[in-house]
Design an enzyme around this catalytic site. Sequence first.
Site, PDB file in Angstrom:
ATOM      1  N   SER A 148      39.243  -7.913  80.990  1.00 49.17           N
ATOM      2  CA  SER A 148      39.633  -9.326  80.980  1.00 49.17           C
ATOM      3  C   SER A 148      38.652 -10.144  81.830  1.00 49.17           C
ATOM      4  O   SER A 148      37.452 -10.131  81.558  1.00 49.17           O
ATOM      5  CB  SER A 148      41.080  -9.481  81.456  1.00 49.17           C
ATOM      6  OG  SER A 148      41.569 -10.772  81.181  1.00 49.17           O
ATOM      7  N   GLU A 165      45.642  -8.977  71.451  1.00 47.22           N
ATOM      8  CA  GLU A 165      45.399  -9.420  72.828  1.00 47.22           C
ATOM      9  C   GLU A 165      46.380 -10.521  73.253  1.00 47.22           C
ATOM     10  O   GLU A 165      47.001 -10.455  74.312  1.00 47.22           O
ATOM     11  CB  GLU A 165      43.967  -9.964  72.962  1.00 47.22           C
ATOM     12  CG  GLU A 165      42.866  -8.968  72.703  1.00 47.22           C
ATOM     13  CD  GLU A 165      42.469  -8.193  73.948  1.00 47.22           C
ATOM     14  OE1 GLU A 165      43.141  -8.313  74.986  1.00 47.22           O
ATOM     15  OE2 GLU A 165      41.463  -7.452  73.860  1.00 47.22           O
ATOM     16  N   HIS A 184      47.014  -7.256  75.311  1.00 47.70           N
ATOM     17  CA  HIS A 184      46.071  -7.340  76.423  1.00 47.70           C
ATOM     18  C   HIS A 184      46.574  -6.487  77.588  1.00 47.70           C
ATOM     19  O   HIS A 184      47.755  -6.522  77.925  1.00 47.70           O
ATOM     20  CB  HIS A 184      45.974  -8.809  76.839  1.00 47.70           C
ATOM     21  CG  HIS A 184      44.872  -9.166  77.770  1.00 47.70           C
ATOM     22  ND1 HIS A 184      43.546  -9.056  77.433  1.00 47.70           N
ATOM     23  CD2 HIS A 184      44.894  -9.684  79.032  1.00 47.70           C
ATOM     24  CE1 HIS A 184      42.803  -9.482  78.432  1.00 47.70           C
ATOM     25  NE2 HIS A 184      43.592  -9.862  79.427  1.00 47.70           N
TER      26      HIS A 184
END
Length: 390
Positions: free
Chosen positions: A68, A190, A289
Amino acid sequence: MSSRDLVVVSVNYRIGPLGYLDPDGSGGGDGASGNPWLSDQVAALRWVNAHIAAFGGDPDRVTVAGQSGGALSTAALAGHPLTQGLIRRVILQSPPLGLDLPDPAAYRERAAAYLEPAGAEDAAALRALPWQELIGAAAGLFARTTAWGYWPTPFLPVIDGTSLRTHPAHALLDGSAADIDVMIGWTREEANFGFALDEGYADATREQVTDRIADTFGKEAADSVYAAYARARPGSRPVDVLMDLITDELFRVPALRLAEARAESGHPVWAYQFDLPTPAHGGRLGAAHCLELPFVFDNFDQWAHAPFLAGLDPAVRDGLAYAMHRAWISFVRTGDPNHPDLPQWRPYDTRTRTTMCFDTVVTALGDPAGASRLLHGPARTSAQPSAPLI
């Protein structure tokens, strides 16, 4: 990461207003860094280069990995003028390369918007505040920068021309950074991490989502793009289309563009997609995610209280973690993620677009994200709009 003859170094760096806010709006133009978050990591990397041999590490075989925001940092480090020759390999997990990063002029507006919730009249007054008050005022900037259908990004890196010369999406394409070994990947859903459990989005209408699509594709194309996303996920609700759109424009498509550009220039890159959905929360998160992290490190004992892992079949979980963990270790050691218990994983190229898909069955597929790649098109800019300042 398991030891397995690797030395793992984890570093702290400033985030939030302490790491990303440029209160003077100088963007580093006065000789100071406009990106303290990045200068912290540069200092850590240089320390590793100087001292890692004393811990059994090899300073000539350093892999920098991040997920990320950490993946965005990893790409930025690869292109930083002070890190040349210090990085052999990088692993970019779910990098939000689609973020539209401001230049100093644009960032001055964001810094000015922070003054009111911080209760400061100017940058000098802001600098005089205790760090606790700076952190507390962050919620006010969240409110000013959060817009419907956008991933919240109140604090952003600033492309200042010195510490961050270009968007991290381009950092691994030129100069010595082009020779760094690269692994890049994303999770299939995600954006579900940020939106699937938000009741404010559950009743999203087609009109709302189509308006959001228009921000990226234009009003004339919005209906056809909505229809394309709906076809790709039969039975989808408007919120599902929205989440797939955000996944594509912020994570998946920019990652694909980087892989395509690396492949076209003759520099190897290994691509993956994490597909295993979690049954937690009624399955609404999908392959969200962050979900790949405990699989990469194979350390589920340290994630025992993570609610998004609830309900995973232990046999499936442990088998997938074994495959992923060993692939990451192999890449760190050799620059090639293949190992005897993994299907053959070829580098990504623009002919086969081989992507390793990690699911209940681990499979190397050709262009599994092709629909997204074609829909967004190669000519579209790699940086999609961030939430507007309101």
